[in-house]
Scaffold this motif. Structure first.
Motif, PDB file in Angstrom:
ATOM      1  N   LYS A 127       0.828  -1.207   0.000  1.00 13.18           N
ATOM      2  CA  LYS A 127       0.000   0.000   0.000  1.00 13.18           C
ATOM      3  C   LYS A 127       0.863   1.257   0.000  1.00 13.18           C
ATOM      4  O   LYS A 127       0.450   2.313  -0.494  1.00 13.18           O
ATOM      5  CB  LYS A 127      -0.921   0.016   1.215  1.00 13.18           C
ATOM      6  CG  LYS A 127      -0.181  -0.035   2.546  1.00 13.18           C
ATOM      7  CD  LYS A 127      -1.141  -0.123   3.714  1.00 13.18           C
ATOM      8  CE  LYS A 127      -0.375  -0.204   5.031  1.00 13.18           C
ATOM      9  NZ  LYS A 127      -1.291  -0.332   6.197  1.00 13.18           N
ATOM     10  N   TYR A 128       2.087   1.133   0.552  1.00 12.62           N
ATOM     11  CA  TYR A 128       2.982   2.288   0.560  1.00 12.62           C
ATOM     12  C   TYR A 128       3.539   2.588  -0.828  1.00 12.62           C
ATOM     13  O   TYR A 128       4.043   3.678  -1.075  1.00 12.62           O
ATOM     14  CB  TYR A 128       4.145   2.051   1.531  1.00 12.62           C
ATOM     15  CG  TYR A 128       3.703   1.934   2.966  1.00 12.62           C
ATOM     16  CD1 TYR A 128       3.354   3.056   3.701  1.00 12.62           C
ATOM     17  CD2 TYR A 128       3.632   0.688   3.587  1.00 12.62           C
ATOM     18  CE1 TYR A 128       2.946   2.945   5.021  1.00 12.62           C
ATOM     19  CE2 TYR A 128       3.216   0.565   4.903  1.00 12.62           C
ATOM     20  CZ  TYR A 128       2.875   1.693   5.615  1.00 12.62           C
ATOM     21  OH  TYR A 128       2.470   1.588   6.916  1.00 12.62           O
ATOM     22  N   PHE A 129       3.455   1.598  -1.719  1.00 10.79           N
ATOM     23  CA  PHE A 129       3.931   1.813  -3.091  1.00 10.79           C
ATOM     24  C   PHE A 129       3.211   2.990  -3.737  1.00 10.79           C
ATOM     25  O   PHE A 129       3.818   3.781  -4.463  1.00 10.79           O
ATOM     26  CB  PHE A 129       3.727   0.538  -3.919  1.00 10.79           C
ATOM     27  CG  PHE A 129       3.946   0.744  -5.387  1.00 10.79           C
ATOM     28  CD1 PHE A 129       5.221   0.803  -5.922  1.00 10.79           C
ATOM     29  CD2 PHE A 129       2.857   0.909  -6.249  1.00 10.79           C
ATOM     30  CE1 PHE A 129       5.420   1.006  -7.279  1.00 10.79           C
ATOM     31  CE2 PHE A 129       3.047   1.110  -7.602  1.00 10.79           C
ATOM     32  CZ  PHE A 129       4.339   1.153  -8.120  1.00 10.79           C
ATOM     33  N   TYR A 130       1.902   3.101  -3.451  1.00  8.33           N
ATOM     34  CA  TYR A 130       1.129   4.175  -4.063  1.00  8.33           C
ATOM     35  C   TYR A 130       1.568   5.539  -3.530  1.00  8.33           C
ATOM     36  O   TYR A 130       1.531   6.536  -4.267  1.00  8.33           O
ATOM     37  CB  TYR A 130      -0.353   3.944  -3.810  1.00  8.33           C
ATOM     38  CG  TYR A 130      -0.857   2.666  -4.433  1.00  8.33           C
ATOM     39  CD1 TYR A 130      -1.070   2.576  -5.806  1.00  8.33           C
ATOM     40  CD2 TYR A 130      -1.089   1.522  -3.658  1.00  8.33           C
ATOM     41  CE1 TYR A 130      -1.508   1.393  -6.390  1.00  8.33           C
ATOM     42  CE2 TYR A 130      -1.524   0.347  -4.229  1.00  8.33           C
ATOM     43  CZ  TYR A 130      -1.730   0.279  -5.595  1.00  8.33           C
ATOM     44  OH  TYR A 130      -2.141  -0.888  -6.178  1.00  8.33           O
ATOM     45  N   LEU A 131       2.000   5.595  -2.280  1.00 11.58           N
ATOM     46  CA  LEU A 131       2.522   6.846  -1.738  1.00 11.58           C
ATOM     47  C   LEU A 131       3.796   7.245  -2.468  1.00 11.58           C
ATOM     48  O   LEU A 131       3.984   8.412  -2.834  1.00 11.58           O
ATOM     49  CB  LEU A 131       2.779   6.709  -0.239  1.00 11.58           C
ATOM     50  CG  LEU A 131       1.551   6.503   0.649  1.00 11.58           C
ATOM     51  CD1 LEU A 131       1.979   6.320   2.100  1.00 11.58           C
ATOM     52  CD2 LEU A 131       0.602   7.693   0.523  1.00 11.58           C
ATOM     53  N   PHE A 132       4.682   6.266  -2.687  1.00 14.02           N
ATOM     54  CA  PHE A 132       5.918   6.537  -3.429  1.00 14.02           C
ATOM     55  C   PHE A 132       5.607   6.946  -4.869  1.00 14.02           C
ATOM     56  O   PHE A 132       6.276   7.818  -5.430  1.00 14.02           O
ATOM     57  CB  PHE A 132       6.827   5.311  -3.419  1.00 14.02           C
ATOM     58  CG  PHE A 132       7.550   5.105  -2.115  1.00 14.02           C
ATOM     59  CD1 PHE A 132       8.610   5.923  -1.759  1.00 14.02           C
ATOM     60  CD2 PHE A 132       7.171   4.108  -1.238  1.00 14.02           C
ATOM     61  CE1 PHE A 132       9.279   5.750  -0.559  1.00 14.02           C
ATOM     62  CE2 PHE A 132       7.828   3.926  -0.043  1.00 14.02           C
ATOM     63  CZ  PHE A 132       8.887   4.746   0.304  1.00 14.02           C
ATOM     64  N   LEU A 133       4.596   6.309  -5.452  1.00 18.12           N
ATOM     65  CA  LEU A 133       4.230   6.624  -6.833  1.00 18.12           C
ATOM     66  C   LEU A 133       3.724   8.065  -6.949  1.00 18.12           C
ATOM     67  O   LEU A 133       4.127   8.806  -7.852  1.00 18.12           O
ATOM     68  CB  LEU A 133       3.168   5.646  -7.330  1.00 18.12           C
ATOM     69  CG  LEU A 133       2.708   5.823  -8.785  1.00 18.12           C
ATOM     70  CD1 LEU A 133       3.880   5.621  -9.737  1.00 18.12           C
ATOM     71  CD2 LEU A 133       1.578   4.842  -9.098  1.00 18.12           C
ATOM     72  N   VAL A 134       2.849   8.458  -6.008  1.00 21.98           N
ATOM     73  CA  VAL A 134       2.335   9.830  -6.017  1.00 21.98           C
ATOM     74  C   VAL A 134       3.474  10.822  -5.794  1.00 21.98           C
ATOM     75  O   VAL A 134       3.571  11.852  -6.480  1.00 21.98           O
ATOM     76  CB  VAL A 134       1.247  10.000  -4.943  1.00 21.98           C
ATOM     77  CG1 VAL A 134       0.867  11.478  -4.788  1.00 21.98           C
ATOM     78  CG2 VAL A 134       0.013   9.185  -5.301  1.00 21.98           C
ATOM     79  N   PHE A 135       4.369  10.509  -4.844  1.00 18.89           N
ATOM     80  CA  PHE A 135       5.515  11.377  -4.585  1.00 18.89           C
ATOM     81  C   PHE A 135       6.380  11.510  -5.829  1.00 18.89           C
ATOM     82  O   PHE A 135       6.841  12.615  -6.169  1.00 18.89           O
ATOM     83  CB  PHE A 135       6.356  10.828  -3.428  1.00 18.89           C
ATOM     84  CG  PHE A 135       7.662  11.539  -3.239  1.00 18.89           C
ATOM     85  CD1 PHE A 135       7.721  12.783  -2.614  1.00 18.89           C
ATOM     86  CD2 PHE A 135       8.852  10.975  -3.706  1.00 18.89           C
ATOM     87  CE1 PHE A 135       8.921  13.450  -2.460  1.00 18.89           C
ATOM     88  CE2 PHE A 135      10.063  11.639  -3.544  1.00 18.89           C
ATOM     89  CZ  PHE A 135      10.089  12.879  -2.920  1.00 18.89           C
TER      90      PHE A 135
END
Length: 315
Positions: A127-135
């Motif tokens: 789920k943290y992958f999406y945070l990295f993707l948005v960043f």
């Protein structure tokens, strides 16, 4: 004062802190790979086979691609060590120049790959992958907004320098009568004679015949010669210049033997720009009396003006 502190934080302190975080992640990941990889001779795999740390790094070590990531990280670390030892004596700001921007960007990519092949491989962490993707998306958008204007300004400056090198045998950073100038002349002549290099075709090349002609007497523009800490500048405060890809004010310095074209890079690009401030590069010019003209490129149209001013270079 407050703006200066914020600029200093964004320019130097924040990148330093982020660099420490990235290096820490990379070091931890690399040590884990080195200790638990079956492929590397100094593995501790035989000594420790239990625990969560073992399980984490075993998953990392099982991926052959991570040996490539490890090699890239060690290469960057070696380069950073050399820069860190040799450059600080010139001042901390030297390490922030554009020459070294490729290193932190590559480090950011490698650390991102480290996280993808390690911590983010666990289903519960994806789920943290999406945070990295948005960043990543926001970071890239901000980078394009920040650096695209600088790239466009740099392009115009380089095209002008190419014109000067072609027509005056100087312009690519050399000073007159310097060894570097002689080297640049010899190298470029050899490359152009062999067809390896061709001077760029640009709006500057389209204006060559007009640049070499005498300055027009019926087109006059207001400009002042101002003494500044970095030398003499030609300034104007009321000329409106649009924000096109080639738009700007270009200084023309014309003597009996040479015609030089100088571009003053602007701090801002988007939106209208008013006036110009162009530095006279005295170390590049041959000693002579120079008539001062201005080539204005606005909304894609080029026009040459006469300032009716003159400047002498005698040193």
């Amino acid at each position: 004062m407050t703006f200066g502190i914020i600029k200093q934080f964004v320019r130097s302190i924040a990148p330093t802190i982020l660099g420490m975080v990235l290096v820490s992640i990379g070091t931890y990941w690399s040590l884990g790979l080195a200790l638990y990889s079956k492929e590397l001779p100094f593995s501790w795999l035989k000594l420790t086979r239990k625990g969560k740390l073992f399980e984490l790094h075993q998953r990392i070590a099982d991926k052959p691609i991570n040996l490539l990531i490890l090699g890239g990280f060690l290469f960057l670390a070696a380069n950073a060590l050399v820069i860190g030892i040799l450059r600080p004596r010139f001042g901390y700001f030297v390490m922030l120049v554009s020459n070294y921007k490729i290193y932190p960007i590559t480090l950011l990519i490698l650390v991102y790959l480290m996280l993808l092949t390690g911590w983010l491989r666990k289903t519960s962490n994806q789920k943290y992958f999406y945070l990295f993707l948005v960043f990543s998306l926001l970071f890239n958008i901000a980078s394009y907004l920040k650096f695209t204007p600088e790239v466009i300004e740099r392009r115009k400056d380089l095209l002008v320098r190419a014109y000067n090198q072609k027509n005056n045998l100087i312009g690519l950073g050399a000073e007159r009568h310097s060894p570097f100038r002689e080297y640049a002349i010899t190298a470029l002549k050899r490359l152009t004679d062999q067809g390896i290099y061709v001077y760029p075709k640009s709006f500057v090349a389209d204006m060559e015949s007009q640049l070499l002609a005498p300055l027009p007497e019926n087109k006059v523009i207001e400009a002042n010669i101002v003494k500044a800490s970095d030398g003499e500048r030609i300034e104007n405060t009321d000329l409106k210049i649009s924000g096109g890809i080639n738009d700007g004010a270009y200084l023309i310095l014309k003597s009996a033997q040479n015609t030089y074209l100088i571009y003053g890079q602007q701090e801002r690009f988007f939106g209208g720009k008013v006036g110009f401030s162009l530095l006279v590069p005295t170390k590049m010019l041959e000693p002579a009396d120079y008539q001062i003209g201005i080539m204005v490129v606005s909304s894609g149209k080029s026009e040459i003006f006469n300032t009716k001013k003159q400047i002498s270079v005698n040193y």
